[in-house]
Design a protein around this motif. Structure first.
Motif, PDB file in Angstrom:
ATOM      1  N   VAL A   8       1.130  -1.169   0.096  1.00 51.02           N
ATOM      2  CA  VAL A   8       0.018  -0.025  -0.045  1.00 51.02           C
ATOM      3  C   VAL A   8       0.876   1.231   0.047  1.00 51.02           C
ATOM      4  O   VAL A   8       1.828   1.430   0.778  1.00 51.02           O
ATOM      5  CB  VAL A   8      -1.131   0.142   1.341  1.00 51.02           C
ATOM      6  N   GLU A   9       0.614   2.158  -0.886  1.00 53.16           N
ATOM      7  CA  GLU A   9       1.110   3.478  -0.797  1.00 53.16           C
ATOM      8  C   GLU A   9       0.369   4.773  -0.218  1.00 53.16           C
ATOM      9  O   GLU A   9      -0.535   4.691  -0.175  1.00 53.16           O
ATOM     10  CB  GLU A   9       1.788   3.805  -2.441  1.00 53.16           C
ATOM     11  N   PHE A  10       1.037   5.878   0.059  1.00 50.91           N
ATOM     12  CA  PHE A  10       0.555   6.935   0.447  1.00 50.91           C
ATOM     13  C   PHE A  10       0.167   7.950  -0.740  1.00 50.91           C
ATOM     14  O   PHE A  10       1.459   7.998  -1.434  1.00 50.91           O
ATOM     15  CB  PHE A  10       1.375   7.273   1.682  1.00 50.91           C
ATOM     16  N   LEU A  52      -4.522   6.057   1.019  1.00 55.70           N
ATOM     17  CA  LEU A  52      -3.882   5.007   0.850  1.00 55.70           C
ATOM     18  C   LEU A  52      -4.373   4.154  -0.426  1.00 55.70           C
ATOM     19  O   LEU A  52      -5.429   4.155  -0.615  1.00 55.70           O
ATOM     20  CB  LEU A  52      -3.939   4.074   2.039  1.00 55.70           C
ATOM     21  N   TYR A  53      -3.355   3.933  -1.249  1.00 56.46           N
ATOM     22  CA  TYR A  53      -3.954   2.794  -2.287  1.00 56.46           C
ATOM     23  C   TYR A  53      -2.796   1.746  -2.720  1.00 56.46           C
ATOM     24  O   TYR A  53      -1.767   2.019  -2.317  1.00 56.46           O
ATOM     25  CB  TYR A  53      -3.762   3.778  -3.550  1.00 56.46           C
TER      26      TYR A  53
END
Length: 106
Positions: A8-10, A52-53
């Motif tokens: 997960v990335e910000f 978050l994605y």
């Protein structure tokens, strides 16, 4: 160690009058609609929020909220919508909102 592509990335998304914009796609959820985020953004201007994605899974964002986490889903179709039809849709939606506001004031 194996490279895990499901991390997960910000990032930051922008709340606008047309929806939550992230990576040139529109997102929404029931809580944003209930809280009238898009109406507020249309009246007062857009703002950014942290999200978050997962870059490998398009179509969903996780919103960081005081009460916990919220999921927003993409509301865009892959097809191109005629701008005249889209503008007509937004006009009808705004008219309905105005009539509901007038009714609620009575």
């Amino acid at each position: 160690m194996e490279d895990n592509k499901s991390d997960v990335e910000f990032g930051f998304a922008t709340v606008t009058g047309k929806g939550l914009v992230f990576n040139n796609k529109l997102y929404s959820n029931a809580q944003m609609i209930k809280s009238q985020w898009f109406d507020l953004a249309q009246r007062t201007g857009s703002w950014t929020i942290p999200v978050l994605y997962n870059p490998e899974v398009e179509g969903h964002l996780v919103l960081l909220d005081v009460g916990g986490l919220e999921v927003a889903s993409s509301i865009e179709e892959q097809q191109v919508i005629d701008p005249v039809i889209l503008e007509s849709y937004y006009s009808a939606l705004n008219s309905l909102k105005e009539r509901m506001e007038i009714k609620n004031r009575k």
